[in-house]
Design a protein around this motif. Structure first.
Motif, mmCIF file in Angstrom:
data_model
loop_
_atom_site.group_PDB
_atom_site.id
_atom_site.type_symbol
_atom_site.label_atom_id
_atom_site.label_comp_id
_atom_site.label_asym_id
_atom_site.label_seq_id
_atom_site.Cartn_x
_atom_site.Cartn_y
_atom_site.Cartn_z
ATOM 1 N N PRO A 511 0.831 -1.218 0.000
ATOM 2 C CA PRO A 511 0.000 0.000 0.000
ATOM 3 C C PRO A 511 0.858 1.258 0.000
ATOM 4 O O PRO A 511 1.995 1.265 0.485
ATOM 5 C CB PRO A 511 -0.822 -0.141 1.290
ATOM 6 N N ASP A 512 0.285 2.327 -0.520
ATOM 7 C CA ASP A 512 1.022 3.590 -0.600
ATOM 8 C C ASP A 512 0.993 4.374 0.713
ATOM 9 O O ASP A 512 1.775 5.303 0.893
ATOM 10 C CB ASP A 512 0.430 4.468 -1.714
ATOM 11 N N ASN A 513 0.095 3.986 1.636
ATOM 12 C CA ASN A 513 -0.088 4.807 2.844
ATOM 13 C C ASN A 513 0.793 4.375 4.008
ATOM 14 O O ASN A 513 0.642 4.884 5.115
ATOM 15 C CB ASN A 513 -1.553 4.767 3.280
ATOM 16 N N ILE A 514 1.699 3.429 3.813
ATOM 17 C CA ILE A 514 2.565 3.016 4.910
ATOM 18 C C ILE A 514 3.744 3.985 5.036
ATOM 19 O O ILE A 514 4.170 4.610 4.059
ATOM 20 C CB ILE A 514 3.063 1.569 4.727
ATOM 21 N N LYS A 515 4.273 4.079 6.244
ATOM 22 C CA LYS A 515 5.411 4.964 6.466
ATOM 23 C C LYS A 515 6.719 4.293 6.076
ATOM 24 O O LYS A 515 7.634 4.943 5.552
ATOM 25 C CB LYS A 515 5.462 5.391 7.933
ATOM 26 N N ALA A 516 6.827 2.998 6.341
ATOM 27 C CA ALA A 516 8.047 2.272 5.988
ATOM 28 C C ALA A 516 7.723 0.792 5.858
ATOM 29 O O ALA A 516 6.811 0.275 6.511
ATOM 30 C CB ALA A 516 9.143 2.494 7.022
ATOM 31 N N LEU A 517 8.497 0.108 5.039
ATOM 32 C CA LEU A 517 8.377 -1.337 4.833
ATOM 33 C C LEU A 517 9.604 -1.997 5.442
ATOM 34 O O LEU A 517 10.732 -1.530 5.264
ATOM 35 C CB LEU A 517 8.284 -1.649 3.332
ATOM 36 N N VAL A 518 9.394 -3.098 6.166
ATOM 37 C CA VAL A 518 10.491 -3.810 6.816
ATOM 38 C C VAL A 518 10.583 -5.219 6.242
ATOM 39 O O VAL A 518 9.593 -5.961 6.253
ATOM 40 C CB VAL A 518 10.299 -3.880 8.335
ATOM 41 N N ILE A 519 11.765 -5.556 5.727
ATOM 42 C CA ILE A 519 12.035 -6.915 5.243
ATOM 43 C C ILE A 519 13.143 -7.466 6.132
ATOM 44 O O ILE A 519 14.302 -7.069 6.011
ATOM 45 C CB ILE A 519 12.463 -6.919 3.766
ATOM 46 N N ALA A 520 12.799 -8.356 7.052
ATOM 47 C CA ALA A 520 13.736 -8.824 8.063
ATOM 48 C C ALA A 520 14.006 -10.310 7.907
ATOM 49 O O ALA A 520 13.173 -11.143 8.258
ATOM 50 C CB ALA A 520 13.195 -8.515 9.459
ATOM 51 N N ASP A 521 15.156 -10.640 7.332
ATOM 52 C CA ASP A 521 15.681 -11.997 7.306
ATOM 53 C C ASP A 521 14.756 -13.017 6.654
ATOM 54 O O ASP A 521 14.319 -13.980 7.284
ATOM 55 C CB ASP A 521 16.020 -12.439 8.734
ATOM 56 N N PRO A 522 14.428 -12.857 5.367
ATOM 57 C CA PRO A 522 13.668 -13.917 4.689
ATOM 58 C C PRO A 522 14.519 -15.186 4.595
ATOM 59 O O PRO A 522 15.722 -15.121 4.339
ATOM 60 C CB PRO A 522 13.388 -13.314 3.313
ATOM 61 N N GLN A 523 13.898 -16.337 4.797
ATOM 62 C CA GLN A 523 14.630 -17.596 4.804
ATOM 63 C C GLN A 523 14.487 -18.360 3.507
ATOM 64 O O GLN A 523 15.020 -19.458 3.375
ATOM 65 C CB GLN A 523 14.173 -18.449 5.994
ATOM 66 N N SER A 524 13.757 -17.796 2.582
ATOM 67 C CA SER A 524 13.694 -18.364 1.235
ATOM 68 C C SER A 524 13.800 -17.217 0.239
ATOM 69 O O SER A 524 13.529 -16.059 0.577
ATOM 70 C CB SER A 524 12.382 -19.139 1.036
ATOM 71 N N GLU A 525 14.205 -17.537 -0.958
ATOM 72 C CA GLU A 525 14.434 -16.488 -1.952
ATOM 73 C C GLU A 525 13.133 -15.781 -2.308
ATOM 74 O O GLU A 525 12.073 -16.407 -2.445
ATOM 75 C CB GLU A 525 15.058 -17.099 -3.211
ATOM 76 N N LEU A 526 13.232 -14.468 -2.400
ATOM 77 C CA LEU A 526 12.071 -13.694 -2.804
ATOM 78 C C LEU A 526 11.736 -13.997 -4.259
ATOM 79 O O LEU A 526 12.624 -14.099 -5.107
ATOM 80 C CB LEU A 526 12.341 -12.204 -2.628
ATOM 81 N N SER A 527 10.443 -14.124 -4.517
ATOM 82 C CA SER A 527 10.022 -14.392 -5.880
ATOM 83 C C SER A 527 10.269 -13.182 -6.762
ATOM 84 O O SER A 527 10.430 -12.052 -6.276
ATOM 85 C CB SER A 527 8.537 -14.768 -5.902
ATOM 86 N N ALA A 528 10.290 -13.434 -8.041
ATOM 87 C CA ALA A 528 10.479 -12.337 -8.987
ATOM 88 C C ALA A 528 9.359 -11.307 -8.855
ATOM 89 O O ALA A 528 9.591 -10.098 -8.949
ATOM 90 C CB ALA A 528 10.548 -12.876 -10.411
ATOM 91 N N ALA A 529 8.134 -11.796 -8.600
ATOM 92 C CA ALA A 529 7.000 -10.875 -8.444
ATOM 93 C C ALA A 529 7.163 -10.017 -7.192
ATOM 94 O O ALA A 529 6.868 -8.817 -7.199
ATOM 95 C CB ALA A 529 5.692 -11.670 -8.376
ATOM 96 N N ALA A 530 7.668 -10.646 -6.109
ATOM 97 C CA ALA A 530 7.869 -9.897 -4.870
ATOM 98 C C ALA A 530 8.935 -8.832 -5.061
ATOM 99 O O ALA A 530 8.770 -7.685 -4.616
ATOM 100 C CB ALA A 530 8.241 -10.842 -3.745
ATOM 101 N N ILE A 531 10.042 -9.209 -5.701
ATOM 102 C CA ILE A 531 11.116 -8.235 -5.947
ATOM 103 C C ILE A 531 10.605 -7.098 -6.810
ATOM 104 O O ILE A 531 10.936 -5.927 -6.590
ATOM 105 C CB ILE A 531 12.318 -8.931 -6.601
#
Length: 818
Positions: A511-531
């Motif tokens: 969403p556009d209304n968040i102040k910040a996004l946190v990505i903390a230690d994913p244990q599997s590779e992010l999908s191409a769509a997620a990236i």
């Protein structure tokens, strides 16, 4: 008026023609001298020893004079009740016992002139005691660097007003008996009653305010802290008015014959009128304040004042929900009502129309560290409440049942703890107490709650889920509940004004209304769509916090590559004789220290951040971002490229995360060799105890070791201007620095506690947490040595009292000869 002064003069002559006044003056001076020199010597000794003790030398004016444990004013004021009765016991009882009271009755002198004259004499003697303590106030101005004059003057006012009150009480007691000893003992008793009365009948609403107002206990507390209020000043005037009035009517009754009910009516009129004056002067809207301290320590900070000003004249309601079976139930009991309101006084000063409500209930507490029913085997919640109410001498019928409270409000999300619900213009929020030494919400938490009521849009920190990232709702060592949603933790985001949300990028758009996004230690590779979604979010200028872990660099490096940053292979290690090598202690750079005022303090800015398992960061400024270092290791780095499996290093000892270590740092790479890439030093620089320079690093073959001057970067800040706004991104080579284990077991030797809050404050452009910091007090050093204090002891304890003793002896001997 002339007769009043003549009587005062005669009374002072009688006072100083006896040894008692001289003896008490000398005793008072010796007591002041012993207290003052002891405290000032302690500070001088600490200053001469140096070291960490200097960190705790703050607000020395308060420490020397108004500290509740060993300060000069508190020390002598606790014993004032021993001095004044010995002086007042003969003021009128001497006249009664000697028969001269009859002459006064038959003379044209008015009773009030007699009373005022004798009381004026006591005011003069009280001023002499004030002059004695003033000697040490003047000494403090010279002995303490940048002493707080305002605090000293306010404390002196409180001291003198207390003397005036004691003198009026003693004068009245002296009028009741012809025996001076009885008058002195009666004065002791009356002072004790007025000190204790504030604890009586506090459970009865009608009586509570009256008895609390009459209480002498704590009446000088505000003035000793440098805050003069009209409520406290009027209180002392009212006490003097009561006892002088009673004294006048008591003596008047000896001159005239009146019916008993007329005399009783006079006394009742005095007391009732005093209570009315006291009650009206205690209304929040009628209280005036004067903060005399140099830093305005007793006044809300300008930001908080502005927030309260924005509330305007609209109604603000604060409702207490108090669970009798909770650990903090004592906050909400009727007996503690006045103490509760006193905690709100700094806010009532700027918004006196706050409406308070109280709801007491009993229900199963959900935040206890033990199972309540295990302690009361076989009993229902009602039976437990009845037993505890009986033991506490409380009426359980005054508490709502679980069924009643649940119909009114669902407090299970608040764990059925003591909580305050703030309501304003149809919006509401909770203000909590916390599991720490302070317990009560401080100005920052209260300001955040007020601001929530004002703002239509609350800043949201969204945490990515779906690929094994750290979770905001779990209590495990690696999870993030403490820093995000732990309601009992003061510095959790939800208690500092933020909202916390979770987001599965695989199923939802960012969403556009968040102040910040946190990505903390994913244990599997992010999908191409997620990236792709994350990159789109970055392209729009969204703020971001990315935290990786060694052994899982490949999960984030494809995303980080677009930012010009990479998590380097392997794991940094720091050599130690006592702790696991995975514990690395990087230090704050000047950039990091600028994130929050709490970090820019001498006792904080030299502390390291604990990173239990961390990968180094490499970067280059070709991605359009301005990159600055936040955390870098100390000089003395050793890079070992021998084979080691980083995945095994992740199973490390968490207990090592909370202790400061020394030694070199090395980085181990994945088994099989290859080059180990160290992050280059940028222009951030290590602040104070960090690195001293830049050392050029060359790639080494497996099995080789680098020089001991390697420096690694473990956290970065990225900024750029986009769409008229500054975009902010934080990248860390360790995700544990925000984990429950790090924050829950933090020690004073590391700075994770403050650094974690500073990171989110920076991402929110400093809006939250609300900045309630104040300038450091300047009176943080003494200007005397221990040797000089030894000389001062001789002067204050022996020479000055000795001179007074010699003068008194000569004066009394000459008087006796005459």
């Amino acid at each position: 008026m002339k007769l009043t002064f003549r009587i005062a003069k005669a009374e002072l002559r009688n006072l100083f023609y006896s040894p008692i006044a001289w003896f008490l003056t000398i005793a008072f001076m010796v007591e002041c001298a012993l207290t003052y020199t002891k405290v000032i010597n302690n500070y001088a000794s600490t200053q001469e020893m140096g070291g960490i003790g200097l960190t705790y030398m703050k607000q020395l004016t308060a420490g020397v004079f108004t500290n509740p444990y060993n300060g000069l004013f508190n020390g002598v004021m606790q014993n004032l009740y021993l001095y004044i009765p010995l002086l007042t016991m003969g003021l009128i009882s001497r006249e009664i016992n000697g028969g001269t009271i009859s002459l006064l009755y038959s003379s044209p002198v008015k009773i009030r002139e007699i009373v005022f004259g004798k009381y004026l004499a006591m005011l003069v003697y009280s001023f002499i005691l004030l002059f004695v303590i003033g000697i040490f106030m003047v000494a403090g101005v010279f002995d303490i660097k940048s002493a707080d004059y305002g605090m000293l003057l306010a404390a002196a006012l409180g001291f003198y007003l207390l003397l005036c009150a004691y003198s009026a009480i003693g004068l009245f007691m002296s009028s009741l008996t012809s025996y001076q000893i009885v008058a002195a003992v009666s004065t002791f008793v009356m002072i004790g009653i007025l000190s204790y009365i504030g604890t009586l009948w506090q459970g009865v609403d009608f009586v509570r305010d009256l008895t609390y107002f009459l209480s002498l206990s704590g009446r000088t507390h505000h003035m000793l802290g440098g805050l003069i209020t009209t409520k406290d000043v009027i209180y002392f005037i009212v006490i003097v008015y009561i006892f002088l009035g009673l004294t006048i009517y008591k003596l008047q009754s000896g001159r005239e014959t009146k019916a008993w009910y007329i005399s009783a009516g006079r006394y009742i009129a005095i007391v009732v009128s005093a209570l009315v004056i006291g009650y009206m002067s205690s209304r929040p809207s009628l209280i005036g304040y004067w903060d005399t301290t140099a830093n305005q320590d007793n006044t809300l900070t300008p930001k908080t004042q502005q927030i309260i000003k924005e509330l305007g004249d609209d109604k603000l309601e604060i409702t207490v929900y108090n669970n009798f079976l909770d650990n903090y139930s004592w906050f909400g009991l009727p007996e503690q009502r006045n103490e509760y309101l006193e905690r709100w006084e700094p806010y009532l000063r700027f918004k006196p129309d706050i409406d308070f409500h109280y709801v007491n209930y009993y229900d199963t507490p959900l935040a206890l560290s033990y199972n309540l029913f295990d302690s009361y085997k076989g009993k229902t919640i009602k039976q437990i409440a009845e037993q505890r109410a009986k033991g506490s001498d409380l009426d359980l019928s005054a508490f709502e049942t679980p069924e009643q409270i649940q119909k009114e409000i669902d407090l299970k999300p608040e764990m059925n703890r003591f909580v305050m619900k703030l309501t304003y213009k149809g919006k509401s929020t909770f203000l909590r107490v916390f599991n720490d030494q302070i317990i009560w919400p401080m100005e920052a938490e209260v300001s955040a709650a007020f601001k929530r009521l004002l703002k239509a849009k609350i800043p949201v920190i969204a945490f990515v889920t779906g690929d094994g990232e750290r979770k905001t709702g779990k209590k495990g060592d690696r999870e993030y509940k403490t820093v995000t949603t732990e309601k009992t933790f003061r510095y959790a985001l939800i208690n500092q004004g933020f909202d916390v949300d979770t987001l599965s990028i695989s199923t939802r758009d960012i969403p556009d209304n968040i102040k910040a996004l946190v990505i903390a230690d994913p244990q599997s590779e992010l999908s191409a769509a997620a990236i792709q979604k994350i990159q789109a979010y970055i392209a729009k200028g969204g703020n971001l916090l990315i935290a990786g872990e060694p052994g899982r660099q490949q999960m984030l490096n494809p995303l980080l590559k677009t930012l010009g940053v990479q998590l380097t292979n392997g794991m940094l290690e720091q050599e130690s004789e006592d702790y696991a090598p995975t514990l690395v202690l990087p230090y704050l750079t000047k950039t990091a220290i600028g994130f929050a005022k709490i970090l820019d303090k001498p006792s904080v800015d030299t502390l390291p951040v604990s990173m239990n398992g961390v990968a180094g960061l490499s970067y280059h400024d070709t991605s359009g971002f301005h990159i600055q270092q936040l955390l870098i290791t100390k000089a003395g780095v050793v890079r070992n490229t021998m084979g080691r499996n980083p995945d095994l290093d992740i199973a490390r000892n968490k207990d090592d995360a909370n202790t400061g270590l020394t030694g070199g740092v090395r980085m181990t790479t994945a088994s099989g060799g290859g080059f180990a890439t160290a992050a280059p030093m940028g222009n951030g620089g290590l602040h104070k105890s960090g690195a001293k320079g830049l050392v050029k690093r060359l790639p080494l073959m497996p099995g080789n070791k680098s020089t001991s001057n390697e420096i690694y970067t473990t956290a970065l800040a990225l900024t750029r201007q986009i769409n008229g706004n500054e975009q902010r991104i934080i990248i860390s080579g360790d995700a544990d620095l925000l984990s429950n284990s790090e924050l829950g077991r933090n020690s004073p030797q590391v700075v994770n506690f403050y650094f974690s809050t500073a990171l989110f404050s920076w991402l929110d452009y400093g809006q939250y947490p609300v900045d309630t910091s104040r300038p450091d007090a300047k009176d943080n050093r003494v200007t005397v040595s221990t040797n000089h204090v030894s000389f001062l002891k001789i002067v204050y304890i022996y020479i000055l009292p000795g001179l007074i003793l010699i003068f008194a002896a000569i004066f009394l001997i000459r008087r006796k000869r005459k």
